[in-house]
Write an enzyme that holds these catalytic residues in place. Sequence first.
Site, mmCIF file in Angstrom:
data_model
loop_
_atom_site.group_PDB
_atom_site.id
_atom_site.type_symbol
_atom_site.label_atom_id
_atom_site.label_comp_id
_atom_site.label_asym_id
_atom_site.label_seq_id
_atom_site.Cartn_x
_atom_site.Cartn_y
_atom_site.Cartn_z
ATOM 1 N N ASP A 33 0.842 -1.201 0.000
ATOM 2 C CA ASP A 33 0.000 0.000 0.000
ATOM 3 C C ASP A 33 0.873 1.245 0.000
ATOM 4 O OD1 ASP A 33 -1.952 -1.780 0.261
ATOM 5 O OD2 ASP A 33 -2.766 -1.039 2.159
ATOM 6 N N GLU A 35 3.912 1.671 -1.127
ATOM 7 C CA GLU A 35 4.527 1.960 -2.428
ATOM 8 C C GLU A 35 3.493 2.537 -3.391
ATOM 9 O OE1 GLU A 35 7.962 -1.448 -2.545
ATOM 10 O OE2 GLU A 35 5.871 -2.000 -2.583
ATOM 11 N N PHE A 36 2.272 1.980 -3.314
ATOM 12 C CA PHE A 36 1.202 2.489 -4.167
ATOM 13 C C PHE A 36 0.960 3.972 -3.864
ATOM 14 C CE2 PHE A 36 -3.144 3.605 -5.111
ATOM 15 C CZ PHE A 36 -3.318 3.082 -6.379
ATOM 16 N N SER A 82 -13.238 7.052 -1.512
ATOM 17 C CA SER A 82 -12.138 6.523 -0.709
ATOM 18 C C SER A 82 -11.710 7.610 0.278
ATOM 19 C CB SER A 82 -11.013 6.149 -1.644
ATOM 20 O OG SER A 82 -10.026 5.496 -0.919
ATOM 21 N N GLU A 112 -11.737 5.882 14.476
ATOM 22 C CA GLU A 112 -12.158 4.485 14.267
ATOM 23 C C GLU A 112 -10.993 3.661 13.760
ATOM 24 O OE1 GLU A 112 -15.254 4.638 11.335
ATOM 25 O OE2 GLU A 112 -16.201 6.279 12.437
ATOM 26 N N LYS A 114 -9.201 1.342 11.159
ATOM 27 C CA LYS A 114 -9.301 1.199 9.704
ATOM 28 C C LYS A 114 -9.159 -0.294 9.395
ATOM 29 C CE LYS A 114 -7.256 2.999 5.438
ATOM 30 N NZ LYS A 114 -7.753 1.900 4.676
ATOM 31 N N ASP A 116 -8.829 -3.702 7.604
ATOM 32 C CA ASP A 116 -8.115 -4.013 6.372
ATOM 33 C C ASP A 116 -8.865 -5.112 5.628
ATOM 34 O OD1 ASP A 116 -6.243 -3.911 4.447
ATOM 35 O OD2 ASP A 116 -4.668 -4.933 5.576
ATOM 36 N N ARG A 135 -17.395 -1.930 -3.917
ATOM 37 C CA ARG A 135 -17.060 -0.573 -4.313
ATOM 38 C C ARG A 135 -17.021 -0.426 -5.842
ATOM 39 N NH1 ARG A 135 -13.691 2.975 -1.818
ATOM 40 N NH2 ARG A 135 -12.759 1.311 -0.623
ATOM 41 N N GLU A 171 -16.734 -2.661 6.017
ATOM 42 C CA GLU A 171 -15.628 -3.466 5.505
ATOM 43 C C GLU A 171 -15.864 -4.932 5.845
ATOM 44 O OE1 GLU A 171 -13.703 -1.230 4.112
ATOM 45 O OE2 GLU A 171 -11.775 -2.196 3.711
ATOM 46 N N TYR A 223 -19.233 1.251 9.117
ATOM 47 C CA TYR A 223 -18.713 2.516 9.646
ATOM 48 C C TYR A 223 -19.311 3.747 8.980
ATOM 49 C CZ TYR A 223 -15.680 1.251 5.743
ATOM 50 O OH TYR A 223 -15.206 0.840 4.532
ATOM 51 N N LYS A 310 -2.244 5.824 8.288
ATOM 52 C CA LYS A 310 -1.865 4.421 8.098
ATOM 53 C C LYS A 310 -0.625 4.068 8.911
ATOM 54 C CE LYS A 310 -3.037 2.539 4.023
ATOM 55 N NZ LYS A 310 -3.200 2.225 2.715
ATOM 56 N N CYS A 404 16.376 -35.077 3.466
ATOM 57 C CA CYS A 404 16.690 -34.342 4.692
ATOM 58 C C CYS A 404 18.141 -33.854 4.627
ATOM 59 C CB CYS A 404 16.484 -35.247 5.901
ATOM 60 S SG CYS A 404 16.979 -34.440 7.437
ATOM 61 N N CYS A 407 20.103 -35.886 7.589
ATOM 62 C CA CYS A 407 20.331 -37.333 7.656
ATOM 63 C C CYS A 407 20.099 -38.036 6.324
ATOM 64 C CB CYS A 407 19.455 -37.952 8.748
ATOM 65 S SG CYS A 407 17.720 -37.989 8.328
ATOM 66 N N CYS A 422 10.948 -34.852 7.795
ATOM 67 C CA CYS A 422 11.925 -35.936 7.753
ATOM 68 C C CYS A 422 11.351 -37.040 8.634
ATOM 69 C CB CYS A 422 13.266 -35.451 8.297
ATOM 70 S SG CYS A 422 14.357 -36.827 8.653
ATOM 71 N N CYS A 428 17.627 -38.837 13.254
ATOM 72 C CA CYS A 428 18.005 -37.557 12.642
ATOM 73 C C CYS A 428 18.454 -36.587 13.744
ATOM 74 C CB CYS A 428 16.797 -37.020 11.866
ATOM 75 S SG CYS A 428 17.108 -35.446 11.076
HETATM 76 S S1 IVH Z 1 -14.810 5.798 5.947
HETATM 77 C C1 IVH Z 1 -16.416 8.603 2.733
HETATM 78 N N1 IVH Z 1 -14.065 4.279 7.963
HETATM 79 O O1 IVH Z 1 -10.534 2.236 3.984
HETATM 80 C C2 IVH Z 1 -15.944 7.709 3.825
HETATM 81 N N2 IVH Z 1 -13.342 3.680 5.777
HETATM 82 O O2 IVH Z 1 -8.512 3.721 2.435
HETATM 83 C C3 IVH Z 1 -15.288 6.520 3.348
HETATM 84 N N3 IVH Z 1 -12.026 1.595 5.680
HETATM 85 O O3 IVH Z 1 -12.619 3.296 1.373
HETATM 86 C C4 IVH Z 1 -14.805 5.498 4.242
HETATM 87 N N4 IVH Z 1 -12.103 1.153 7.827
HETATM 88 O O4 IVH Z 1 -12.879 0.831 2.357
HETATM 89 C C5 IVH Z 1 -14.004 4.490 6.640
HETATM 90 N N5 IVH Z 1 -13.532 2.969 9.827
HETATM 91 C C6 IVH Z 1 -13.464 3.179 8.510
HETATM 92 C C7 IVH Z 1 -12.780 2.301 7.642
HETATM 93 C C8 IVH Z 1 -12.725 2.591 6.277
HETATM 94 C C9 IVH Z 1 -11.676 0.740 6.655
HETATM 95 C C10 IVH Z 1 -11.664 1.441 4.263
HETATM 96 C C11 IVH Z 1 -12.732 1.847 3.292
HETATM 97 C C12 IVH Z 1 -12.169 3.080 2.656
HETATM 98 C C13 IVH Z 1 -10.710 2.791 2.709
HETATM 99 C C14 IVH Z 1 -9.866 4.029 2.510
#
Ligand code: IVH
Length: 680
Positions: A33, A35-36, A82, A112, A114, A116, A135, A171, A223, A310, A404, A407, A422, A428
Amino acid sequence: MSAEIKQKIIDLTHSLRQHNYNYYVLAQPTISDREFDQLLKDLEALEMAYPQYKQENSPTSVVGGEVTKDFNTIAHDTPMLSLSNTYSKEELIDFDNRVRKAIGDDFKYTCELKFDGFAIGIKYINGKLTRALTRGDGVQGDDVTTNVKTIRSIPHQLVGDFPEEVEVRGEIFMHRKAFERMNSERIAAGEKPFANPRNSAAGTIKMQEQSEVAKRPLDAYLYHVIGDENRFRSHHESLVEAKSWGLPVSDEMRLAGNIDEVWDYISSWDEKRKNLSYDIDGIVVKVNNFNLQHDLGFTAKSPRWAIAYKFETERAETILNSISYQVGRTGAVTPVANLEPVLLLGTTVKRASLHNADIISQLDVRIGDSVYVEKGGEIIPKIVGVNLDLRQPDAQPVSLIHKCPECGSVLERKVGEAAHYCPNDVGCPPQIKGRIEHFISRKAMDIDSLGEGKIDMLYEAGLLSNAADLYTLTFDQLNGLKKSITNEETGETREVSLREKSAQKILDGVEASKTISFDRVLYALGIRFVGSTVAKKLASAFSTMNSLMDATLESLIAVDEIGEKIAQSVVTYFGDESNQNIINQLQEAGLQMEQQAPQAKASSILEGKKIVVSGVFTNFSRNELKKEIENHGGQNVGSISAKTSFILAGENMGPAKLQKAEKLGVPIVSEEEFIQMING
Ligand code: IVH
C-alpha cells in the site's frame, strides 16, 4: 524535457491503473500500500506542475477498482469514495489545521479502526437486506448480495427503530485464525494460498458459488450510515443507532476533542493492534458533526472531513543470497532465507523464514532477487514479496530439496499440512537434540544449567540420545568434556571444555527436575499438539502417566477441549515402543508421573508480584524457590522488565542482570529478606 515529463506521467498513470486492477479486481496486489501511495503522490505532484499532460480518468481523480464481469453491475445511489491517507503525524496536523481553518475549533473527531478488508455498501428497505454492492469503480459496483447474506454478523432483518430506507457501508474481512485455517486447507487441496486475510476476504466475496462462500468465515464492521439526513446530528450518533438496529459496529470507536486526543488514540492502537484477531492498517479520523462535514465537502475522490492515518509496516528490502533448510524437533523442514544483512527496526536481519514450499512458489522467489522482509508479530522476520523490477533475467526458480539435509532421509508430506517432514525421528540429529532441548526448556523441566550448546556437546560425545539419558549422566562423564566450536563468521575453531562447576550444576539441575509436576513432565515429552495447556488438561483428566498411556481415542476425545487431532497424536505417541521405553526410564529415574492434589496456598503475601530469580541460594534450589513464590501467590518470571516487582538475588548474580535492574529501578531482595517476607 517536457516530452520526458509527459512520458513519465503516462507511465505512472498506466502503472497505477495496473496496480489498481491487481488490488481491486484480482485481489492479488504486487506492491505494498505504501509503495502504491508513493506512486500516487508522485503522479499527483507531476500533474499539479504540468496539468496539460494529465490523462483522462487519471488514477489521482478516480477511485481505484473496476467491476468484474461475473456479477450484475449496479450504480451506487451515492458514489462510494475513498479516503485521503497519510503515514505522518505532520500531515495529520496539517489536516487538522485545514479543518480548523474552515470550521473553527468547536468540534469533535470520531476515531475508528481502519479495517483491512473489502468495502461494501448494504441497503436495507423496511429493515430487510435488499442489496449489497462492492465498491467497484466507486460509481458502480458488483451485486454480491447473496454472498454477503452468508456473513453471520450481517443481519438479514434490522430490529428496533430503523429508518424505512438506509444504506450502511463498511468493511468485510477475515479473522487471521480463519485465514490461516483456510490457507492450510487450500494448500492441502493443491490450491494456491492467499497472501493475506484481506486478499482472501476479497477473493471470497467475489466467488460465484454461494455455498463455497458460506464455508469461509467472513466478518464485517460497518462505519458509515447513509440515509435520512435529518435523523442524526453526528456520525457517532448514527453508528450508535445503527448498532441498536443489530448492525455490527465496532466498540473501539471513540470521540476525540482535539488532534492531541486523536494522536493518543492512534498511538495506543499502533501497539494494541497486534492483539486484535483481525488486521487493521490504520486509524480513520472523521469530523463528527454532519453539518460541519457538509461545510467541508469533498474533493473528486475523498471527503475533506476525514483522513486515514496508516500504520507503518515494519519492512525492509534486501537481496536473497541463498536458501538453507532447518530441521525442527518434529522433523518439519523449514526453508530459511539467507539475506544480505539489512537493518530492520533497530536489528540487523540476516535470515528470514520462508515457511514452506507453497509459500516459496506463491512468492515465486528466486536466488539473487531483491525481496521485502517484514517483522510481523513473530520473532523471526519473514519474506513477504519480491521486487520484480530488480529481478535479474537469468534468475532461476528455487528447486526444493527432497532429502533431509541432516540425515539424507527422503522427505514426506503429511495430508493437510504444508510442511515437508523428515520421517527419521529416531536417527536424525536435529530432531533428537530438538526434543531434548524442548524437554529441558523453561515451561517443561526447566533445567537451565543445560542449553542448546551443552546438549550439542553431550550429544556429540555420545552421552545423550534421548531425554531419559539425562538421568544417567555422571560427574566423571561430564567433567572435562571437550567440544570444538567454529565461529560461523570468521571460520575460526576453538576448543571448549566443561569445568567441574558446570558439570556439577548440570547434575544438580537434572536432579532438581525430579520435583517438576506431572503435567509439565507430560508437556516435556513433546507429543505433537500437546502444548502446556493441553498437558494440564490431560494430567488432570487422567491423573497418572499409566492411565494416560492406556487411554483410548474415545476417552481422550471425551476430555474437554481435546479434539480428534490431539487424541490421535497422543495415542500414536504412546503406541510407539521407543517412546514407551523412554517413559519407563523416566519413571525409574523418579520423575513425577502422577498428578498431585492441589495444595492450599501458604499465603497471598506475594499476590500480583512478578519476581525474577537470579544467582545461587543457600536454603533453596531454584525449583524450590519457584514453588515458594507460587505458594505465596507470586509469579516467577524469566527476564527483567519495568514490570518486574523485584529480583530475588542469591550469590553471584550476573553483572548484566544487576545493571539492567539498576537501570529500570527494580528492587533487589536477598535470600534472607525473602525468607522474612514469606514468614510474614
Ligand atoms: S470511511 C467517505 N471508515 O478504507 C468515507 N473507511 O482507504 C469513506 N475503511 O474506502 C470510508 N475502515 O474501504 C471508513 N472505519 C473506517 C474504515 C474505512 C476501513 C476502508 C474503506 C475506505 C478505505 C480508505
